[in-house]
Scaffold this motif. Structure first.
Motif, PDB file in Angstrom:
ATOM      1  N   ALA A   1       2.461   1.701  -3.424  1.00 53.73           N
ATOM      2  CA  ALA A   1       1.482   2.226  -4.387  1.00 53.73           C
ATOM      3  C   ALA A   1       1.277   3.725  -4.169  1.00 53.73           C
ATOM      4  O   ALA A   1       1.235   4.504  -5.127  1.00 53.73           O
ATOM      5  N   LEU A   2       1.182   4.142  -2.926  1.00 53.22           N
ATOM      6  CA  LEU A   2       1.015   5.562  -2.617  1.00 53.22           C
ATOM      7  C   LEU A   2       2.248   6.361  -3.040  1.00 53.22           C
ATOM      8  O   LEU A   2       2.137   7.439  -3.627  1.00 53.22           O
ATOM      9  N   THR A   3       3.424   5.831  -2.795  1.00 51.23           N
ATOM     10  CA  THR A   3       4.667   6.488  -3.185  1.00 51.23           C
ATOM     11  C   THR A   3       4.752   6.627  -4.704  1.00 51.23           C
ATOM     12  O   THR A   3       5.095   7.692  -5.220  1.00 51.23           O
ATOM     13  N   HIS A   4       4.428   5.561  -5.425  1.00 50.33           N
ATOM     14  CA  HIS A   4       4.456   5.619  -6.892  1.00 50.33           C
ATOM     15  C   HIS A   4       3.432   6.623  -7.423  1.00 50.33           C
ATOM     16  O   HIS A   4       3.704   7.353  -8.368  1.00 50.33           O
ATOM     17  N   TRP A   5       2.264   6.653  -6.806  1.00 48.35           N
ATOM     18  CA  TRP A   5       1.235   7.613  -7.207  1.00 48.35           C
ATOM     19  C   TRP A   5       1.762   9.040  -7.037  1.00 48.35           C
ATOM     20  O   TRP A   5       1.616   9.867  -7.933  1.00 48.35           O
ATOM     21  N   ALA A   6       2.388   9.312  -5.901  1.00 43.57           N
ATOM     22  CA  ALA A   6       2.926  10.654  -5.639  1.00 43.57           C
ATOM     23  C   ALA A   6       4.020  11.016  -6.643  1.00 43.57           C
ATOM     24  O   ALA A   6       4.078  12.155  -7.123  1.00 43.57           O
TER      25      ALA A   6
ATOM     26  N   THR B   1       0.830  -1.202   0.000  1.00 42.81           N
ATOM     27  CA  THR B   1       0.000   0.000   0.000  1.00 42.81           C
ATOM     28  C   THR B   1       0.865   1.253   0.000  1.00 42.81           C
ATOM     29  O   THR B   1       0.603   2.199  -0.750  1.00 42.81           O
TER      30      THR B   1
ATOM     31  N   ARG C   1       4.313   9.852  -9.727  1.00 46.67           N
ATOM     32  CA  ARG C   1       3.682  10.058 -11.032  1.00 46.67           C
ATOM     33  C   ARG C   1       2.965  11.395 -11.133  1.00 46.67           C
ATOM     34  O   ARG C   1       2.900  11.989 -12.200  1.00 46.67           O
ATOM     35  N   HIS C   2       2.424  11.879 -10.026  1.00 42.51           N
ATOM     36  CA  HIS C   2       1.564  13.061 -10.079  1.00 42.51           C
ATOM     37  C   HIS C   2       2.162  14.322  -9.457  1.00 42.51           C
ATOM     38  O   HIS C   2       1.494  15.353  -9.424  1.00 42.51           O
TER      39      HIS C   2
END
Length: 138
Positions: free
Chosen positions: A104-109, A101, A111-112
């Protein structure tokens, strides 16, 4: 046939009240906790390695965060009887479960972050003219 998943006994009411969902999320979602858990999940890691992996963390804050993560049952601290003593940190099963989890949050940050930075600039210009207020940057 696989055995049913193990269920943990419920904690006494007074302990549960002190450990609310908000407290748990504040701890594991803290500025430094995510980086430490992600780094420690790769395998046993020493203090100085964590210090290099978690960009911007002070020695004092690393020490405090490690103690809190150990207290919360997310890290295991092992001291080896050598001179000087060698200390390693490993994640518990609970932290390894949390790892996906957090990743996933780190990758989302990652990417965005450019989109978020651009949105902040656009918002600040719309709200405050051309002079954005002093706030944290991405």
């Amino acid at each position: 046939m696989a055995p049913p998943p193990r269920q943990e006994a419920p904690a006494p009411a007074d302990v549960t009240a002190d450990c609310t969902v908000r407290h748990v999320l504040d701890r594991v979602g803290g500025k430094w906790s995510i980086g430490i858990i992600v780094a420690a999940t790769r395998g046993p890691i020493r203090f100085t390695e964590l210090e290099r992996c978690v960009e911007g963390i002070s020695r004092r804050m690393l020490t405090l965060t490690l103690r809190n993560l150990e207290r919360d049952g997310l890290l295991i601290r092992t001291v080896y009887p050598t001179v000087p003593p060698r200390v390693e940190y490993t994640t518990t099963d609970m932290a390894r479960e949390l790892h996906d989890t957090l990743l996933a949050l780190t990758h989302w940050a990652e990417r965005h972050r450019a989109n978020i930075a651009a949105a902040r600039v656009a918002y600040d210009r719309g709200q405050h003219g051309d002079t954005p207020p002093e706030q944290e940057s991405c």
